[in-house]
Design a protein around this motif. Sequence first.
Motif, PDB file in Angstrom:
ATOM      1  N   THR A 151       0.852  -1.179   0.000  1.00  0.00           N
ATOM      2  CA  THR A 151       0.000   0.000   0.000  1.00  0.00           C
ATOM      3  C   THR A 151       0.888   1.230   0.000  1.00  0.00           C
ATOM      4  O   THR A 151       2.042   1.145   0.441  1.00  0.00           O
ATOM      5  N   ALA A 152       0.373   2.329  -0.482  1.00  0.00           N
ATOM      6  CA  ALA A 152       1.224   3.481  -0.781  1.00  0.00           C
ATOM      7  C   ALA A 152       2.411   2.933  -1.578  1.00  0.00           C
ATOM      8  O   ALA A 152       2.201   2.196  -2.544  1.00  0.00           O
ATOM      9  N   SER A 153       3.650   3.245  -1.152  1.00  0.00           N
ATOM     10  CA  SER A 153       4.778   2.549  -1.783  1.00  0.00           C
ATOM     11  C   SER A 153       5.553   1.758  -0.749  1.00  0.00           C
ATOM     12  O   SER A 153       6.790   1.677  -0.758  1.00  0.00           O
ATOM     13  N   LEU A 154       4.777   1.197   0.178  1.00  0.00           N
ATOM     14  CA  LEU A 154       5.328   0.245   1.153  1.00  0.00           C
ATOM     15  C   LEU A 154       5.171  -1.145   0.532  1.00  0.00           C
ATOM     16  O   LEU A 154       4.123  -1.773   0.644  1.00  0.00           O
ATOM     17  N   PHE A 155       6.207  -1.572  -0.159  1.00  0.00           N
ATOM     18  CA  PHE A 155       6.182  -2.852  -0.854  1.00  0.00           C
ATOM     19  C   PHE A 155       6.778  -3.940   0.034  1.00  0.00           C
ATOM     20  O   PHE A 155       7.602  -3.652   0.916  1.00  0.00           O
ATOM     21  N   PRO A 156       6.367  -5.199  -0.208  1.00  0.00           N
ATOM     22  CA  PRO A 156       6.910  -6.293   0.610  1.00  0.00           C
ATOM     23  C   PRO A 156       8.440  -6.293   0.636  1.00  0.00           C
ATOM     24  O   PRO A 156       9.090  -6.058  -0.389  1.00  0.00           O
ATOM     25  N   GLY A 157       8.976  -6.487   1.827  1.00  0.00           N
ATOM     26  CA  GLY A 157      10.426  -6.636   1.960  1.00  0.00           C
ATOM     27  C   GLY A 157      11.219  -5.353   1.849  1.00  0.00           C
ATOM     28  O   GLY A 157      12.451  -5.394   1.762  1.00  0.00           O
ATOM     29  N   THR A 158      10.558  -4.205   1.873  1.00  0.00           N
ATOM     30  CA  THR A 158      11.300  -2.946   1.725  1.00  0.00           C
ATOM     31  C   THR A 158      11.520  -2.254   3.070  1.00  0.00           C
ATOM     32  O   THR A 158      10.765  -2.441   4.019  1.00  0.00           O
ATOM     33  N   PHE A 168       8.010  10.680   5.838  1.00  0.00           N
ATOM     34  CA  PHE A 168       8.031  10.440   4.394  1.00  0.00           C
ATOM     35  C   PHE A 168       9.436  10.052   3.970  1.00  0.00           C
ATOM     36  O   PHE A 168      10.421  10.655   4.436  1.00  0.00           O
ATOM     37  N   LEU A 169       9.524   9.047   3.088  1.00  0.00           N
ATOM     38  CA  LEU A 169      10.830   8.470   2.765  1.00  0.00           C
ATOM     39  C   LEU A 169      10.941   8.091   1.307  1.00  0.00           C
ATOM     40  O   LEU A 169       9.938   7.768   0.662  1.00  0.00           O
ATOM     41  N   GLU A 170      12.171   8.049   0.837  1.00  0.00           N
ATOM     42  CA  GLU A 170      12.445   7.324  -0.395  1.00  0.00           C
ATOM     43  C   GLU A 170      12.530   5.835  -0.016  1.00  0.00           C
ATOM     44  O   GLU A 170      12.888   5.490   1.111  1.00  0.00           O
ATOM     45  N   ASN A 171      12.131   4.984  -0.931  1.00  0.00           N
ATOM     46  CA  ASN A 171      12.079   3.560  -0.587  1.00  0.00           C
ATOM     47  C   ASN A 171      12.549   2.751  -1.789  1.00  0.00           C
ATOM     48  O   ASN A 171      11.913   2.793  -2.849  1.00  0.00           O
ATOM     49  N   TRP A 172      13.684   2.058  -1.669  1.00  0.00           N
ATOM     50  CA  TRP A 172      14.169   1.236  -2.793  1.00  0.00           C
ATOM     51  C   TRP A 172      13.287   0.000  -2.914  1.00  0.00           C
ATOM     52  O   TRP A 172      13.120  -0.742  -1.935  1.00  0.00           O
ATOM     53  N   VAL A 173      12.749  -0.219  -4.106  1.00  0.00           N
ATOM     54  CA  VAL A 173      11.864  -1.362  -4.338  1.00  0.00           C
ATOM     55  C   VAL A 173      12.556  -2.293  -5.332  1.00  0.00           C
ATOM     56  O   VAL A 173      12.531  -2.071  -6.548  1.00  0.00           O
ATOM     57  N   GLU A 174      13.192  -3.323  -4.780  1.00  0.00           N
ATOM     58  CA  GLU A 174      14.020  -4.221  -5.607  1.00  0.00           C
ATOM     59  C   GLU A 174      13.220  -4.790  -6.776  1.00  0.00           C
ATOM     60  O   GLU A 174      13.676  -4.812  -7.915  1.00  0.00           O
ATOM     61  N   ARG A 180      10.887   4.499  -4.928  1.00  0.00           N
ATOM     62  CA  ARG A 180       9.563   5.093  -4.819  1.00  0.00           C
ATOM     63  C   ARG A 180       9.620   6.071  -3.659  1.00  0.00           C
ATOM     64  O   ARG A 180      10.583   6.077  -2.879  1.00  0.00           O
ATOM     65  N   TYR A 181       8.591   6.889  -3.512  1.00  0.00           N
ATOM     66  CA  TYR A 181       8.455   7.798  -2.372  1.00  0.00           C
ATOM     67  C   TYR A 181       7.185   7.414  -1.623  1.00  0.00           C
ATOM     68  O   TYR A 181       6.160   7.108  -2.271  1.00  0.00           O
ATOM     69  N   THR A 182       7.229   7.427  -0.298  1.00  0.00           N
ATOM     70  CA  THR A 182       6.047   6.978   0.438  1.00  0.00           C
ATOM     71  C   THR A 182       5.950   7.584   1.830  1.00  0.00           C
ATOM     72  O   THR A 182       6.972   7.845   2.492  1.00  0.00           O
TER      73      THR A 182
END
Length: 249
Positions: A151-158, A168-174, A180-182
């Motif tokens: 949800t948002a850009s909170l992806f599994p395993g991130t 609010f954070l940048e989030n590397w999505v392997e 992504r930003y979330t």
Amino acid sequence: MSGTAADPTRNVLADPESLQAFAADRVCEIIRAAAERRGVCRISLSGGSTPKGLYRRLADRDLPWEKTHWFWGDERNVAADDPDSNARMVREALLDHVPVPPANVHPVPVDPDSPAAAAEAYEATLREAFGDSPWPDWDLALLGMGDDAHTASLFPGTAAIDRRDRWFLENWVEKLDTYRYTLTAPAINSGREIWFLVAGEGKREAYRLVTGPTRDPHRYPAQTIRPTRWLVTADVLGDHRPGDGPRED
Ligand code: 6PG
């Protein structure tokens, strides 16, 4: 009013169009009530296709646009005019068609070369917008949910799933090979109203796992969220026949 985080309302609609129409009516109620009571309404927007129809429906409503501020709960690491941009999607569906003051529109200042700096800048924007609130008390945080339970850009395993020190954070999505930003989970859960909009049979398994007894937020990041309302289509549940009318559980 929706339910509470402890006991969320669940609205079951026959199809995405009904869900979007129902949601649009409820969003208008929230905007008008917040503008009336507090003089301002602050909304966190979701990307994705499900809320797009909701945004389109808001474009022909008579709302206190001058009192409503629009933020993004997540964004892709692309320029504002990129077809994948959530900011572009919302502008095309809604904000370009209504008399919203430009100062009330707060897109993420995406910088593909420096996502960490862009996320820090947006966090500063959020903190300024919410004054001395310890967390952003959104009048409404809109969320979608992917078939992978993100949800948002909170992806599994991130990494962003576990962060409690930031809004609010940048989030590397392997799996997407991109940043992504979330919003972080606590910066979503601080909202007054937190809604999931989930449509389509493809989301059935994710919905079952996220709302089921097995708690594993790293696999099912939507479990980090305490929604006040679920808006789902009948085929997400699988037990609601299309002929049935809207149902509120
Ligand atoms: C995004 C979203 C994302 C979205 C889900 C569901 O930037 O894509 O914010 O979290 O809400 O992927 O998207 P759909 O509603 O299109 O299935």
